[in-house]
Scaffold this active site. Structure first.
Site, PDB file in Angstrom:
ATOM      1  N   GLU A 198     -20.931  13.502 -23.156  1.00  0.00           N
ATOM      2  CA  GLU A 198     -20.269  13.188 -21.886  1.00  0.00           C
ATOM      3  C   GLU A 198     -20.148  14.441 -21.020  1.00  0.00           C
ATOM      4  OE1 GLU A 198     -16.510  11.242 -22.793  1.00  0.00           O
ATOM      5  OE2 GLU A 198     -17.279  10.636 -24.747  1.00  0.00           O
ATOM      6  N   GLU A 213     -12.749   6.428 -15.126  1.00  0.00           N
ATOM      7  CA  GLU A 213     -11.824   5.955 -16.159  1.00  0.00           C
ATOM      8  C   GLU A 213     -10.448   6.556 -15.905  1.00  0.00           C
ATOM      9  OE1 GLU A 213     -11.140   6.271 -21.019  1.00  0.00           O
ATOM     10  OE2 GLU A 213     -12.939   7.093 -20.076  1.00  0.00           O
TER      11      GLU A 213
END
Length: 426
Positions: free
Chosen positions: A230, A341
């Site tokens: 990520e 998110e």
């Protein structure tokens, strides 16, 4: 759309690992990640009774841990936001504490993926606040954001400092939850991904919540063997002690259980660049109805050695994740995700007002809503190609939503985000 006023300052290729868990309604729930930052308004620690013996033991553990992750610097730079940036000899960075890297040195750059047009501008060295000092780290060193006792005192577990919570099954509205607005591709073999990510400074309502925008490169099942890589930007007061958007990386090979961490807070990611400090604050950021700033990230698998490399901007290599860190990602990824998110802790029984992206819904468009643009994947031939089957999903569309599109200027893109709590999101 007023694409002409876009401020193209840099390119990043991060990989956001939001994996979708199949729920009872047969819908997908994306993977989980974290973000935190700010310069002022440091969060207060949770109230707890004072126990001198236990606190003393905790402080000793913290200091022992700091000795492991803070390496002796060749030079230290005081950033304008209060960070200390240590210039650490590249071969002495935390990555080389790993048994399989001990005694080695960073690898030479691999062959870069082929693409028809090289999109993106050269790295602006001022994209991080610590560069405003005019100082830099010498060749042969890497800039490392120093972790201090205050950073570690904000978290509950010393041993899990710098790691995401262990993977958990989504809870109902009564518990902590992660909410997402993402675009994703799956069903093929992927060897990397690239995107330009719009950078904002969304409001984070609770010191133990976060807001992030990132890319995920994913492989494995959604059980204990999940592998992810990520990269992106995040605001996480708990991790960084402030509300600045910060450039971050993450990895795991067992669904966030015992492996992996943010940035350089454990052995794993090998940094090769002396200009970019992972975990440092990003500047400038985008403004509503004003200038837009994005970073371009590329993550790809070196066809020769199998390591996963991270590039920022146009040709600026940050470093790599060694192939041996992973199981499924030793071969290829099976899903790539892009998007935002947040953590919704439902303080007081209400949905959080933590913002995602710009804090505005996708329908407001350019200059108001946050975006990802020029989404691409790396194929088996080490070539960057456009996405062919991008899907978009917002799991709480009244709080944060997403809207995809494609054109000749931005290729595959989407707008996403939202304010969190509002009339339709109580």
């Amino acid at each position: 759309m007023e694409f002409s006023c876009l401020l193209k300052i840099s390119s990043i290729i991060p990989i956001f690992v939001i994996f979708f868990l199949v729920s009872s309604s047969s819908l997908f729930s994306p993977v989980f990640s974290t973000s935190e930052s700010s310069l002022s308004n440091k969060p207060n620690n949770k109230t707890q009774s004072f126990r001198p013996f236990e606190e003393g033991q905790r402080l000793r553990r913290i200091r022992e841990h700091l000795k492991k992750i803070n390496k002796t610097p060749f030079k230290t730079i005081q950033s304008v936001d209060g960070d200390l940036i240590d210039c650490v000899l590249a071969h002495q960075q935390a990555a080389f504490d790993h048994p399989m890297l001990r005694g080695q040195k960073p690898l030479e750059p691999p062959e870069r993926p082929k693409e028809s047009e090289r999109e993106g501008s050269k790295l602006e060295e001022s994209f991080q606040l610590w560069h405003l000092t005019g100082e830099s780290c010498p060749e042969g060193t890497i800039p490392v954001r120093r972790t201090n006792e205050e950073d570690m005192m904000r978290v509950n577990s010393v041993t899990r400092f710098g790691r995401k919570p262990r993977r958990f099954v989504r809870r109902d509205s009564g518990g902590n939850d992660h909410e997402h607005a993402v675009g994703y591709v799956s069903g093929q073999q992927y060897y990397g991904a690239k995107a330009s990510i719009n950078v904002w400074s969304p409001k984070v309502a609770n010191p133990y919540e976060f807001s992030l925008s990132q890319m995920w490169v994913i492989s494995g099942s959604f059980g204990d063997d999940l592998n992810t890589i990520e990269a992106g930007w995040q605001i996480s007061p708990e991790l960084y002690g402030d509300n600045y958007p910060r450039f971050f990386t993450y990895w795991t090979s067992d669904a966030y259980q015992a492996t992996g961490c943010y940035n350089l807070l454990c052995s794993g990611f090998v940094q090769t660049n002396n200009k970019i400090a992972i975990g440092a604050a990003i500047s400038p950021t985008s403004s509503y109805k004003g200038g837009q700033f994005d970073i371009s990230l590329l993550i790809w698998k070196d066809p020769k050695h199998g390591n996963w490399w991270l590039e920022f901007g146009s040709g600026v290599l940050v470093g790599y994740w060694p192939a041996f860190l992973f199981t499924h990602l030793r071969d290829h990824a099976s899903m790539v995700q892009f998007g935002g998110e947040v953590v919704n802790s439902r303080t007081g029984g209400f949905h959080t007002s933590t913002q995602m992206g710009s804090g505005h819904f996708s329908g407001e468009g350019f200059g108001k809503a946050s975006y990802f643009r020029n989404l691409q994947i790396v194929d088996w031939g080490n070539s960057l190609i456009p996405l062919s089957n991008l899907k978009v999903l917002a799991d709480h569309p009244n709080c944060y939503d997403i809207k995809g599109g494609i054109n000749k200027v931005w290729g595959n893109y989407f707008y996403y985000g939202g304010p969190g709590r509002n009339v339709k999101c109580p």
